[in-house]
Each structure stands twice: as structure tokens, then as C-alpha cells.
Design a protein around this motif. Structure first.
Motif, short mmCIF file in Angstrom:
data_model
loop_
_atom_site.label_atom_id
_atom_site.label_comp_id
_atom_site.label_asym_id
_atom_site.label_seq_id
_atom_site.Cartn_x
_atom_site.Cartn_y
_atom_site.Cartn_z
N UNK A 29 0.75 -1.40 0.04
CA UNK A 29 -0.10 0.05 0.12
C UNK A 29 0.84 1.36 0.16
N UNK A 30 2.21 1.03 0.10
CA UNK A 30 3.09 2.45 0.71
C UNK A 30 4.09 2.26 1.68
N UNK A 31 4.60 3.43 1.90
CA UNK A 31 5.63 3.60 2.85
C UNK A 31 5.27 3.35 4.32
N UNK A 154 -0.46 25.25 0.65
CA UNK A 154 -1.19 23.86 1.35
C UNK A 154 -1.67 23.06 0.35
N UNK A 155 -1.88 23.30 -0.83
CA UNK A 155 -2.36 22.41 -1.95
C UNK A 155 -1.19 21.30 -2.14
N UNK A 156 -0.11 21.91 -2.33
CA UNK A 156 1.11 21.12 -2.68
C UNK A 156 1.51 20.39 -1.64
N UNK A 157 1.40 20.85 -0.22
CA UNK A 157 1.74 20.16 0.77
C UNK A 157 0.96 18.81 1.16
N UNK A 158 -0.35 19.02 0.68
CA UNK A 158 -1.21 17.78 0.66
C UNK A 158 -1.28 16.88 -0.12
N UNK A 159 -0.46 17.23 -1.38
CA UNK A 159 -0.14 16.26 -2.43
C UNK A 159 1.01 15.60 -1.91
N UNK A 160 2.27 16.12 -1.30
CA UNK A 160 3.04 15.45 -0.61
C UNK A 160 2.73 14.64 0.53
N UNK A 162 0.03 12.89 0.67
CA UNK A 162 -0.51 11.61 -0.06
C UNK A 162 0.69 10.72 -0.30
N UNK A 163 1.79 11.24 -0.62
CA UNK A 163 3.08 10.56 -0.92
C UNK A 163 3.82 9.98 0.34
#
Length: 227
Positions: A29-31, A154-160, A162-163
Motif C-alpha cells: 500500500x505504500x511506505x 497548502x495544496x502542494x503540501x497535501x499532495x506530498x 499523500x506520498x
């Protein structure tokens, strides 16, 4: 459902359970971090050998960083697989970050490096969104609207998030924990290469912004002359 399918799914045909199975699913599922909810981290450490063998058979490498407390899977290059292995399809797709998200990764990676070198090795690297916003606005040409910039940040922080590169630490005032997987995803050599590329793009954008401003000024002068 056919009789054959029923037999395959019957409990009598299941292999014996293994204690590392939940950890294997979590890794797919991920890290996985040492402080995630549940016991996946402990199961990974207890089952390193069988987990590594299991994933290697499907072309995946289990990477465990006990010092920083995280584990993840990486696709094995097909050229290094044994010759008797069949061709294996890729399980993971590459995530292409936008320019802004890539720039944010560089800023966060610098914060993490500074934290580890100047403060202490242990603990959480937490940065406020306000301090990131100052750096963000100083680099993005032509964007002087603090509200709009903070929304984009904030939008870019939320993208990161998710990763799993960052995790929100507090909501008010907003602060973010920089996760140490960034060191694996963005080692120093890659960081410097990316920094050079981003600086070139920033320079190009700044020049384009200056040209646009000059054109507007020229147009205004022409209009005034007509008057």
C-alpha cells in the motif's frame, strides 16, 4: 461458480498463515513508518528474511531503514534479475511532480538536512507553513498575493502528504513534519541535480515575468501617447 473454483477457495486449500502477511499488504500500500498505527513496523522487522524473499520473487526489493524508522518497496531493475526469471510487469507507476511540488520537495529536503546537521539527529523535523510561505514567495516570480500563495502552498503540501513525504503536525497555526523518506527519495546527488534544473526554470520564469511587465509598460505608454 464451478466446482473447481469452489475447491480452490475452500479453507482446506489455503496455505498455512504467516505472521508477516499483514506487513506485506501494508508495504504494497505504500511506505510504512515506525510510528504508524498498528504493528506493521514490528512485523516487518521480525519477518525481514521471508518478506525480502517473497517480494524478490515478484521483482520487488524491500528497503528497511531502521535508523530513520521507515520501510518501502522498490522495483528491481529487470537487468539485474536472474536470467531464469520471467519478464515481470511493473507494479508501481512513477509519480511525476509538478514544478511547484518539486520546488517544495527541495525546500523541505533542505529543512531536513539543516535540522539533522545543526540541531540534532533524533526527533521530528517540524516546519511552520508560515516559514515555508516566505521561502515559497521569494522563489515564485510575480506572485505577491499572500492568500493565493498560501492556498497554493497548502495544496502542494497535501499532495506530498499523500506520498507520505510530509505529515501535518498541527492545524492552527499550520505546521508540517518532514518525513525522512525524503532522504531516500531525494538523496543529496539527486537533490543537487534537481536544484540546478529548478533554478534554471525559475530564472526562465523570472525573465518571462519581466518581459511581460515590460510589454505592459510599453502598451500603457503607447496608449498615453495616443491621448
Amino acid at each position: 461458480m464451478s466446482q473447481e473454483s469452489t475447491d480452490i477457495l475452500s479453507p482446506d486449500h489455503f496455505p498455512p498463515p504467516v505472521p508477516w502477511a499483514p506487513a506485506a499488504v501494508r508495504l504494497l500500500q505504500g511506505i510504512v513508518y515506525h510510528d504508524d498505527a498498528g504493528d506493521a513496523w514490528e512485523r516487518i522487522l521480525a519477518g525481514l528474511t521471508p518478506l525480502s524473499d517473497y517480494f524478490a520473487r515478484i521483482g520487488l526489493m524491500l528497503v528497511v531503514n531502521e535508523e530513520d524508522g521507515f520501510a518501502y518497496l522498490r522495483q528491481i531493475d529487470s537487468t539485474v534479475l536472474p536470467p531464469d526469471y520471467p519478464p515481470l510487469p511493473k507494479l508501481f507507476r512513477s509519480v511525476r511532480l509538478t514544478f511547484e511540488a518539486s520546488l517544495l520537495c527541495v525546500l523541505l529536503r533542505d529543512e531536513l538536512r539543516r535540522f539533522e546537521e545543526e540541531i540534532h539527529r533524533d526527533g521530528r523535523c517540524v516546519v511552520t507553513q508560515a516559514s515555508l510561505l516566505e521561502l515559497w514567495q521569494s522563489l515564485i516570480p510575480g506572485d505577491h498575493d499572500a492568500i493565493r500563495s498560501n492556498r497554493a502552498l497548502g495544496s502542494n503540501l497535501r499532495k506530498l502528504e499523500e506520498l507520505k513525504f510530509v505529515r501535518q503536525f498541527e492545524k492552527n497555526p499550520a505546521s508540517w513534519e518532514v518525513r525522512r523518506i525524503l532522504k531516500a527519495r531525494l538523496p543529496l546527488a539527486e537533490l543537487e541535480r534537481l536544484r540546478v534544473d529548478l533554478e534554471a526554470e525559475l530564472k526562465r520564469r523570472a525573465e518571462a515575468s519581466d518581459d511581460a511587465a515590460a510589454n505592459v509598460s510599453t502598451d500603457d505608454t503607447a496608449e498615453n501617447s495616443d491621448d
